[in-house]
Design a protein around this motif. Structure first.
Motif, PDB file in Angstrom:
ATOM      1  N   TYR A 125       3.434   6.790  10.061  1.00  0.00           N
ATOM      2  CA  TYR A 125       2.165   6.072   9.951  1.00  0.00           C
ATOM      3  C   TYR A 125       2.321   4.630  10.446  1.00  0.00           C
ATOM      4  CZ  TYR A 125       0.801   9.596   6.433  1.00  0.00           C
ATOM      5  OH  TYR A 125       0.492  10.745   5.764  1.00  0.00           O
ATOM      6  N   LYS A 126       1.248   4.080  11.010  1.00  0.00           N
ATOM      7  CA  LYS A 126       1.144   2.647  11.285  1.00  0.00           C
ATOM      8  C   LYS A 126       0.576   1.989  10.033  1.00  0.00           C
ATOM      9  CE  LYS A 126       1.854   1.943  15.821  1.00  0.00           C
ATOM     10  NZ  LYS A 126       2.882   1.038  16.292  1.00  0.00           N
ATOM     11  N   PHE A 127       0.905   0.710   9.816  1.00  0.00           N
ATOM     12  CA  PHE A 127       0.291  -0.018   8.716  1.00  0.00           C
ATOM     13  C   PHE A 127      -0.142  -1.402   9.183  1.00  0.00           C
ATOM     14  CE2 PHE A 127       4.790  -1.068   8.319  1.00  0.00           C
ATOM     15  CZ  PHE A 127       4.766  -2.444   8.116  1.00  0.00           C
ATOM     16  N   LEU A 128      -1.050  -2.010   8.422  1.00  0.00           N
ATOM     17  CA  LEU A 128      -1.602  -3.323   8.740  1.00  0.00           C
ATOM     18  C   LEU A 128      -1.083  -4.345   7.734  1.00  0.00           C
ATOM     19  CD1 LEU A 128      -5.275  -2.133   9.298  1.00  0.00           C
ATOM     20  CD2 LEU A 128      -3.498  -2.500  11.034  1.00  0.00           C
ATOM     21  N   THR A 129      -1.065  -5.608   8.131  1.00  0.00           N
ATOM     22  CA  THR A 129      -0.695  -6.696   7.232  1.00  0.00           C
ATOM     23  C   THR A 129      -1.845  -7.698   7.150  1.00  0.00           C
ATOM     24  OG1 THR A 129       0.375  -7.893   9.042  1.00  0.00           O
ATOM     25  CG2 THR A 129       1.769  -6.456   7.711  1.00  0.00           C
ATOM     26  N   ILE A 130      -1.815  -8.540   6.147  1.00  0.00           N
ATOM     27  CA  ILE A 130      -2.891  -9.511   5.946  1.00  0.00           C
ATOM     28  C   ILE A 130      -2.726 -10.710   6.881  1.00  0.00           C
ATOM     29  CG2 ILE A 130      -3.266  -8.777   3.584  1.00  0.00           C
ATOM     30  CD1 ILE A 130      -1.697 -11.255   2.660  1.00  0.00           C
ATOM     31  N   ASP A 131      -3.810 -11.460   7.087  1.00  0.00           N
ATOM     32  CA  ASP A 131      -3.819 -12.600   7.999  1.00  0.00           C
ATOM     33  C   ASP A 131      -2.803 -13.667   7.648  1.00  0.00           C
ATOM     34  OD1 ASP A 131      -5.845 -11.483   9.512  1.00  0.00           O
ATOM     35  OD2 ASP A 131      -7.433 -12.530   8.418  1.00  0.00           O
ATOM     36  N   ASP A 132      -2.715 -14.041   6.380  1.00  0.00           N
ATOM     37  CA  ASP A 132      -1.826 -15.140   5.995  1.00  0.00           C
ATOM     38  C   ASP A 132      -0.509 -14.638   5.396  1.00  0.00           C
ATOM     39  OD1 ASP A 132      -2.983 -14.196   3.687  1.00  0.00           O
ATOM     40  OD2 ASP A 132      -3.425 -16.171   2.858  1.00  0.00           O
ATOM     41  N   GLU A 133       0.034 -13.600   6.002  1.00  0.00           N
ATOM     42  CA  GLU A 133       1.299 -13.022   5.554  1.00  0.00           C
ATOM     43  C   GLU A 133       2.388 -14.092   5.537  1.00  0.00           C
ATOM     44  OE1 GLU A 133       1.690  -9.797   4.711  1.00  0.00           O
ATOM     45  OE2 GLU A 133       3.840  -9.744   4.494  1.00  0.00           O
ATOM     46  N   LYS A 134       3.093 -14.192   4.426  1.00  0.00           N
ATOM     47  CA  LYS A 134       4.201 -15.136   4.308  1.00  0.00           C
ATOM     48  C   LYS A 134       5.438 -14.535   4.953  1.00  0.00           C
ATOM     49  CE  LYS A 134       1.846 -17.958   1.708  1.00  0.00           C
ATOM     50  NZ  LYS A 134       0.668 -18.335   2.394  1.00  0.00           N
ATOM     51  N   ASN A 135       6.279 -15.379   5.484  1.00  0.00           N
ATOM     52  CA  ASN A 135       7.527 -14.923   6.093  1.00  0.00           C
ATOM     53  C   ASN A 135       8.444 -14.392   4.994  1.00  0.00           C
ATOM     54  OD1 ASN A 135       9.636 -14.421   7.779  1.00  0.00           O
ATOM     55  ND2 ASN A 135      10.174 -16.557   8.113  1.00  0.00           N
TER      56      ASN A 135
END
Length: 149
Positions: A125-135
């Motif tokens: 599966y592909k997944f998405l991350t949020i805009d302000d993802e922290k390193n």
């Protein structure tokens, strides 16, 4: 460049492990076989070795699902309902990324798992991350809760 696939972990190289395959051209899942014999007692759970590891892109994960025939005919299910294998699990130093399948027996009779028996399906599966993802710089060291409780 390799995108995604399966390999045999070092400890199982000489144990005649089959790489997962799809059974039809329209199957989503790759059938995963048990790499060992094991009895799952009624009402108990067991962890089954597969002898496999999986590699994939950084924005993908491998979903592990129970085969419907085991659920309906043998009263088995995955202990965690669906397994999630992250991309950084591959070749981790603790266990080389060995995929282990946790099964629970909801039935009244013991279930025999035999080497080569198809016990799960694996779907990439592909997944998405949020805009302000922290390193995030945590390094995986193993499986089952290795990134914290």
């Amino acid at each position: 460049m390799r995108n995604r696939g399966f390999e045999i972990v070092s400890d199982f190289k000489d144990k005649y492990i089959n790489l997962p395959t799809r059974k039809t051209s329209k199957s989503a899942g790759y059938d995963i076989e048990a790499a060992e014999d094991k009895i799952i007692k009624a009402g108990q759970m067991a962890v089954i070795a597969t002898g496999l590891k999986a590699y994939m892109q950084d924005d993908e994960y491998l979903g592990i699902h129970i085969r419907s025939s085991l659920a309906f005919k043998k009263n088995l299910n995955l202990v965690n309902s669906q397994g999630v294998i992250d991309a950084d699990y591959y070749n981790n130093e603790d266990n080389e990324g060995h995929i282990m399948i946790g099964l629970i027996n909801f039935g009244d009779e013991d279930v025999e798992i035999t080497k080569g028996m198809r016990i799960a399906q694996a779907i990439f599966y592909k997944f998405l991350t949020i805009d302000d993802e922290k390193n995030v710089d945590t390094i995986r060291s193993g499986g089952f809760g290795s990134t914290g409780e």
